[in-house]
Design an enzyme around this catalytic site. Structure first.
Site, PDB file in Angstrom:
ATOM      1  N   ARG A  23     -89.949 -23.079 -43.898  1.00 30.28           N
ATOM      2  CA  ARG A  23     -88.622 -24.315 -43.716  1.00 30.28           C
ATOM      3  C   ARG A  23     -89.614 -25.523 -43.463  1.00 30.28           C
ATOM      4  O   ARG A  23     -88.962 -26.226 -43.678  1.00 30.28           O
ATOM      5  CB  ARG A  23     -88.364 -23.367 -42.336  1.00 30.28           C
ATOM      6  CG  ARG A  23     -87.176 -22.665 -42.848  1.00 30.28           C
ATOM      7  CD  ARG A  23     -86.474 -22.439 -41.035  1.00 30.28           C
ATOM      8  NE  ARG A  23     -85.507 -21.172 -40.993  1.00 30.28           N
ATOM      9  CZ  ARG A  23     -84.941 -20.209 -41.068  1.00 30.28           C
ATOM     10  NH1 ARG A  23     -86.605 -19.790 -40.917  1.00 30.28           N
ATOM     11  NH2 ARG A  23     -83.999 -19.399 -41.357  1.00 30.28           N
ATOM     12  N   CYS A  46     -87.144  -0.827 -35.663  1.00 30.45           N
ATOM     13  CA  CYS A  46     -86.655   0.234 -34.429  1.00 30.45           C
ATOM     14  C   CYS A  46     -85.010   1.186 -35.293  1.00 30.45           C
ATOM     15  O   CYS A  46     -84.795   1.828 -33.736  1.00 30.45           O
ATOM     16  CB  CYS A  46     -86.295  -0.711 -33.700  1.00 30.45           C
ATOM     17  SG  CYS A  46     -87.773  -2.368 -33.981  1.00 30.45           S
ATOM     18  N   VAL A  84    -101.733  -4.838 -51.282  1.00 32.12           N
ATOM     19  CA  VAL A  84    -103.403  -5.070 -51.607  1.00 32.12           C
ATOM     20  C   VAL A  84    -104.385  -4.439 -50.857  1.00 32.12           C
ATOM     21  O   VAL A  84    -104.302  -3.676 -50.389  1.00 32.12           O
ATOM     22  CB  VAL A  84    -103.275  -6.671 -50.836  1.00 32.12           C
ATOM     23  CG1 VAL A  84    -104.977  -6.931 -50.531  1.00 32.12           C
ATOM     24  CG2 VAL A  84    -102.340  -7.510 -50.480  1.00 32.12           C
ATOM     25  N   ASP A 289     -97.916  -5.487 -35.162  1.00 37.07           N
ATOM     26  CA  ASP A 289     -98.514  -4.130 -34.954  1.00 37.07           C
ATOM     27  C   ASP A 289     -99.750  -4.531 -35.426  1.00 37.07           C
ATOM     28  O   ASP A 289    -100.860  -3.300 -35.067  1.00 37.07           O
ATOM     29  CB  ASP A 289     -97.828  -2.983 -35.613  1.00 37.07           C
ATOM     30  CG  ASP A 289     -96.780  -3.013 -35.520  1.00 37.07           C
ATOM     31  OD1 ASP A 289     -96.049  -4.127 -33.840  1.00 37.07           O
ATOM     32  OD2 ASP A 289     -95.260  -1.972 -35.243  1.00 37.07           O
ATOM     33  N   TRP A 440     -76.292  -5.575  -2.872  1.00 36.35           N
ATOM     34  CA  TRP A 440     -77.205  -6.083  -3.033  1.00 36.35           C
ATOM     35  C   TRP A 440     -77.366  -4.565  -4.032  1.00 36.35           C
ATOM     36  O   TRP A 440     -77.324  -3.976  -3.865  1.00 36.35           O
ATOM     37  CB  TRP A 440     -77.760  -4.900  -1.911  1.00 36.35           C
ATOM     38  CG  TRP A 440     -77.796  -5.839  -0.774  1.00 36.35           C
ATOM     39  CD1 TRP A 440     -77.482  -5.914   0.234  1.00 36.35           C
ATOM     40  CD2 TRP A 440     -79.118  -6.500  -0.506  1.00 36.35           C
ATOM     41  NE1 TRP A 440     -77.545  -6.648   1.093  1.00 36.35           N
ATOM     42  CE2 TRP A 440     -78.673  -7.708   1.336  1.00 36.35           C
ATOM     43  CE3 TRP A 440     -79.893  -7.271  -0.749  1.00 36.35           C
ATOM     44  CZ2 TRP A 440     -79.252  -8.178   1.956  1.00 36.35           C
ATOM     45  CZ3 TRP A 440     -80.740  -8.303   0.072  1.00 36.35           C
ATOM     46  CH2 TRP A 440     -80.659  -8.844   0.855  1.00 36.35           C
TER      47      TRP A 440
END
Ligand SMILES: Cc1cc2nc3c(=O)[nH]c(=O)nc-3n(C[C@H](O)[C@H](O)[C@H](O)COP(=O)(O)OP(=O)(O)OC[C@H]3O[C@@H](n4cnc5c(N)ncnc54)[C@H](O)[C@@H]3O)c2cc1C
Length: 457
Positions: A23, A46, A84, A289, A440
């Protein structure tokens, strides 16, 4: 001269870095090559439990951006099914193996983003090649599991090994598909990401939907029939299984980095500075990660492998690579999950983390409801707060309850992030209307209870 950026790992962190860099810099200025050994880029691991359960029908909905989009819209040379295998920091080049076509390529780099993610824990007994044993780390893992579950005759009995949040989510997914599910956990409770008293509430809810939980139990092997799993073996006897799902946690995927001489931090993940550069390895960046983060409450480097951090860290690396300035401010350990309708949230330090970090603290548990008691659908909500004894500063929080529970942890995460005391929290201007909270709010009730506990100290 055109600079070259090589990205190792084409999911959340790697592709966030690559797209942010693009970008800010055009092709004449920066050439980007991304190596991904799998079949997909930028997918949501996820979402795998929800795809397995059927809540998400189409696998492609889990793919945020495919390689074709990266090529056409971002001018990123994505090489799928390329692993890789070596990084030479001296010669500034990587070696990648073409997993389908065979052969090797060498590519030069000026900058390298290391974003290889994490490696799931796989015990020896799961390496024996018995069919019907699955991890759920990647979309390809998820596809293999779905195929097994869709086979005719369909498996009926599932064993999930490991009771972390992935194990818990997978147990729910399999129950939803109509299997009978046993979850085996070595510790005394599933959901060790929260304290034991809160985990007990989660275990109760799991049992309530029919999950058979065996705690204090270790799987030591598999029984098989004709090469297919028929049971998991434990000291307490075999547990029949037509399918076994592993959720035993992960460790940072750093073997390649270690061989290349890229330094690790004390958590075992790659050490990074606040701009996601690897100190001591000029031109090398790490994110996601495989990288460590600073815990803003304990002050310690930690490895908390979550998609929310991977995306942010990748973005920070990419902005800096693109010539901008961005920093990753650290984490407070916020995470949410659910077991059917029961929601679980946590942020900051558990009791055992607070003790290990040397804090003296008080902890309180407050019972309340998610809505005004008279409003239809009011259900219990339990909020636990941990506060520093001397200062009253919030150190950690956990919530278990029905609807509107999990995302309430965000208010507590913001309080924690800003170093608020529980006394200050009692006056927080949180939203109130009977369908959403009692007058509350459960968070305020817990804060008041923590102030009382501190007053009695
Ligand atoms: C089932 C499941 C549920 C989850 N739920 C949540 C959640 O609800 N919330 C949350 O915040 N997080 C969740 N996570 C964690 C989240 O998915 C990860 O934190 C995130 O995907 C990390 O992104 P990453 O880019 O660092 O690593 P990854 O997503 O693991 O991507 C790393 C990529 O690198 C590739 N790679 C590795 N080595 C090489 C190599 N040598 N050459 C080429 N390519 C290589 C891998 O194939 C992989 O695609 C979940 C994870 C799983 C498995």
């Amino acid at each position: 001269m055109t600079q070259r950026l090589i990205v190792v790992g084409g999911d959340a962190a790697g592709m966030a870095a690559a797209s942010q860099a693009r970008r800010r810099r055009g092709r004449a200025d920066l050439e980007i090559v991304a190596f991904e050994r799998g079949h997909h880029t930028s997918y949501s691991a996820c979402g795998i439990p929800y795809w397995i359960s059927g809540a998400v029908e189409d696998r492609d909905e889990l793919i945020a951006r495919d390689p074709a989009t990266f090529r056409s819209d971002f001018d990123i040379d994505v090489r799928l099914r390329h692993e890789v295998t070596a990084i030479d920091l001296g010669r500034r080049e990587v070696v990648a193996r073409d997993l389908d076509g065979g052969g090797e390529v060498r590519e030069r780099f000026d900058d390298l983003v290391y974003a290889t993610g994490a490696v799931p824990t796989k015990p020896d007994w799961a390496e024996d090649g018995v069919a019907g044993v699955f991890g759920v780390q990647t979309l390809d893992d998820g596809a293999a599991l779905r195929d097994w579950l869709d086979a005719d005759p369909a498996p009926r009995r599932a064993v999930v090994v490991g009771g972390g949040y992935i194990g818990v989510e997978m147990a729910e997914a399999l129950i939803r598909r109509g299997l009978s599910v046993t979850l085996v956990e070595q510790a005394d409770q599933p959901m060790s990401t929260v304290d034991e008293d809160m985990a007990a509430l989660v275990a109760e809810a799991m049992r309530g939907i029919g999950i058979d939980i065996r705690t204090g139990t270790e799987v030591t092997g598999l029984d098989q029939r004709d090469g297919r799993v028929s049971a998991v073996v434990t000291a307490a006897g075999p547990i029949p299984a037509d399918v076994v799902v592993l959720g035993l946690g992960v460790r940072p995927n750093v073997a390649l980095a270690e061989t290349a001489g890229i330094p690790l931090g004390p958590s075992g993940a790659i050490r990074v500075d606040r701009r996601m550069r690897v100190p001591g390895a000029p031109g090398v960046w790490a994110a996601g990660d495989c990288a460590e983060s600073l815990h803003r409450v304990s002050g310690l480097p930690v490895h908390i492998p979550l998609g929310t951090h991977a995306n942010k860290q990748g973005r920070v690396a990419g902005i800096n690579l693109g010539g901008g300035y961005a920093t990753f401010p650290g984490v407070v350990g916020t995470a949410v999950t659910k077991v059917c309708e029961l929601e679980v949230g946590r942020t900051g330090l558990r009791e055992r983390d607070a003790a290990a970090s040397g804090f003296e603290f008080v902890s309180v548990v407050a019972e309340s409801t998610n809505r005004a008691g008279y409003y239809p659908g009011a259900r219990p909500m339990t909020v636990k707060l941990i506060a520093e004894r001397s200062s009253g500063r919030l150190l950690g929080a956990q919530i278990v309850g029905w609807s509107e529970a999990a995302k309430r942890i965000d208010a507590l995460a913001v309080a924690l992030w800003n170093g608020m005391t529980v006394d200050e929290m009692t006056g927080l201007d949180l939203g109130y209307a009977p369908p959403y909270a009692p007058v509350w709010d459960p968070v305020l009730i817990a804060a008041r209870k923590a102030v009382d506990a501190l007053d009695r100290r």
